[in-house]
Design a protein around this motif. Structure first.
Motif, PDB file in Angstrom:
ATOM      1  N   GLU A 193       0.811  -1.214   0.000  1.00  0.00           N
ATOM      2  CA  GLU A 193       0.000   0.000   0.000  1.00  0.00           C
ATOM      3  C   GLU A 193       0.846   1.266   0.000  1.00  0.00           C
ATOM      4  OE1 GLU A 193      -3.425   0.538   0.066  1.00  0.00           O
ATOM      5  OE2 GLU A 193      -3.719  -1.596  -0.323  1.00  0.00           O
ATOM      6  N   GLY A 194       2.100   1.167   0.388  1.00  0.00           N
ATOM      7  CA  GLY A 194       2.936   2.342   0.567  1.00  0.00           C
ATOM      8  C   GLY A 194       3.279   3.026  -0.744  1.00  0.00           C
ATOM      9  N   ASN A 232      -0.490   6.200   4.187  1.00  0.00           N
ATOM     10  CA  ASN A 232       0.433   5.286   3.509  1.00  0.00           C
ATOM     11  C   ASN A 232       1.386   6.014   2.568  1.00  0.00           C
ATOM     12  OD1 ASN A 232      -1.890   5.946   1.915  1.00  0.00           O
ATOM     13  ND2 ASN A 232      -1.259   4.411   0.423  1.00  0.00           N
ATOM     14  N   LEU A 279       7.746   3.495   6.202  1.00  0.00           N
ATOM     15  CA  LEU A 279       6.494   2.836   5.823  1.00  0.00           C
ATOM     16  C   LEU A 279       6.381   1.478   6.509  1.00  0.00           C
ATOM     17  CD1 LEU A 279       6.376   3.656   1.998  1.00  0.00           C
ATOM     18  CD2 LEU A 279       4.611   4.284   3.661  1.00  0.00           C
ATOM     19  N   TYR A 286       3.221  -0.617   6.543  1.00  0.00           N
ATOM     20  CA  TYR A 286       2.913  -0.522   5.120  1.00  0.00           C
ATOM     21  C   TYR A 286       4.045  -1.109   4.282  1.00  0.00           C
ATOM     22  CZ  TYR A 286      -0.714   2.805   6.480  1.00  0.00           C
ATOM     23  OH  TYR A 286      -1.806   3.412   7.055  1.00  0.00           O
TER      24      TYR A 286
END
Length: 442
Positions: free
Chosen positions: A143-144, A175, A208, A213
């Motif tokens: 998702e990052g 994110n 992250l 993430y």
């Protein structure tokens, strides 16, 4: 300018405009939704155009050194004829077999490295970046997202979440991590820009991960336009991409603004750095202002998404859009556009450097081809950004019928970004006018 009441309209000088234009502006403010703005502080109504020129209702000729959407030129006859023939024939979408669609995809992909061999056709640059991130998430499971500190990638809800240029009123996603633009002046003594950018990407990935993430993508405008235009030195991006790949992410090259030979020395901005992205997004100039955009993929990144997720865009791949986009490629081939941009861009850059060489208010000139930024400061001894002087220069040029804009987080970088239709005569007119303004303001 948006949502203006009568007092606000009068405050910006609209009351001094012809009554007809005042009426349009007031009616516009009554009926249009929130967020609409004019390109100029005092708006101009254009009724026709050609090449890099816009003509107002009184017949005045404005030199357009700002709008690269109509890249091969306003009202280009070849594009106009192609669209006219197509709309009088048929206008089907990608759910039907189209020879023209397939031929266009083959031609466009031939301008990319062989690794990028699949093409999707949304409608806008925002949609292109939205799809790119969607595929990146599907492919990586992450998702990052990493972007530069003042990046702009579009206006859908998803893309706005990683477009910090939109400001505090448009929140970033949790994110999303920001890194500085590739400005060599930010490097520590003895540190290369390549290592500086690599370290930033590495730190963003670690942060992250610390917050749960996994990395999906680094997305970067190849000219770092909104950050202030940073195109040199070439080659620093490979280290960034290596870090992204090591973390399982993908590299998305956003060519919505910098693509289609705008930088002069190549068709695509990423090529200047010797990298091959996993995904490339396109918009604006792809259809010379017609609503079409593009996303090019490495098949190993996109194929599984295509097998499991249906993607369709009502307008992006229609016959009419393809006719416009195909005509744009015709013009590139017939008019040797890239070579013209390289030559005229070099002349433009040299002229600007000469005109500003002794100015205490110009920190530096950056860019490539017909994509230049002139950074305006208060004094070279204390290089504080000077957005007021920058805006004054833009207004003075506009008053002399030359259009440019500005960029950068402080709004202090003159953005000279004409269409690739800019000719040698256009360069001469621009430099002559800029020289007059420079004597007053620089």
């Amino acid at each position: 300018m948006s949502s203006l009441n009568p007092k606000q309209i009068d405050a910006i000088g609209v009351s001094d405009l012809p009554e007809r234009l005042q009426d349009i502006i007031r009616r516009r403010d009554t009926v249009l939704g929130p967020g609409y703005q004019f390109s100029e502080t005092i708006p101009v109504e254009f009724v026709s155009g050609f090449g890099a020129h816009l003509i107002d209702r009184d017949g005045n000729d404005y030199l357009d050194a700002f709008n690269n959407v109509q890249g091969v030129g306003h009202a280009h006859r070849h594009v106009a004829d192609a669209v006219s023939r197509q709309i009088a024939t048929v206008n089907t979408d990608t759910r039907y077999p189209q020879e023209a669609l397939v031929a266009y995809a083959e031609r466009l992909l031939a301008t990319f490295p062989a690794e990028l061999s699949k093409l999707s056709l949304p409608c806008t640059g925002s949609e292109a970046n939205d799809l790119a991130i969607r595929v990146a998430r599907f492919h990586t499971g992450g998702e990052g997202i990493i972007v530069t500190r003042w990046a702009f990638h579009g206006r859908t809800r998803e893309v706005a979440s990683f477009s910090p240029m939109l400001g505090a009123g448009s929140p970033l996603g949790p994110n999303v991590r920001l890194i500085s633009a590739p400005d060599p002046r930010l490097c520590a003594p003895g540190q290369s820009l390549e290592n500086y950018m690599r370290d930033q990407v590495r730190a963003a990935i670690l942060d992250l991960e610390r917050h749960g993430y996994r990395l999906a993508a680094l997305i970067a405008d190849s000219a770092f336009t909104s950050d202030g235009i940073f195109t040199h030195p070439m080659g620093f991006m490979q280290a960034m991409v290596d870090e992204v790949h090591a973390a399982g992410g993908v590299h998305i090259a956003d060519e919505v603004q910098s693509g289609f030979a705008q930088l002069g020395d190549s068709m695509w901005g990423f090529s200047r750095h010797g990298v091959v992205p996993d995904i490339v997004t396109m918009g604006k100039a792809i259809g010379n202002g017609f609503p079409i955009s593009g996303v090019a993929f490495r098949p190993e990144v996109s194929d599984e998404f295509g097998r499991k997720v249906s993607y369709f865009n009502t307008l992006g791949g229609r016959s009419l859009s393809i006719a416009a986009a195909s005509a744009v490629l015709d013009v590139f081939e017939q008019e040797n556009v890239r070579e013209r941009v390289a030559v005229n861009g070099a002349t433009l850059l040299a002229g600007l450097e000469t005109l500003t060489r002794d100015s205490p208010y110009v920190a530096e000139i950056r860019g490539s081809g017909l994509y230049l930024g002139v950074e305006i400061i208060k004094d070279r001894g204390t290089p504080e950004p000077d957005p007021i002087r920058c805006e004054s220069i833009i207004k003075n040029l506009r008053d002399r019928r030359v259009l440019i804009s500005r960029t950068g987080s402080a709004g202090n970088v003159l953005k000279v970004r004409p269409p690739v239709a800019f000719t040698a005569a256009d360069v001469s007119r621009f430099l002559e006018t800029f020289g007059i303004v420079a004597k007053q303001r620089l």
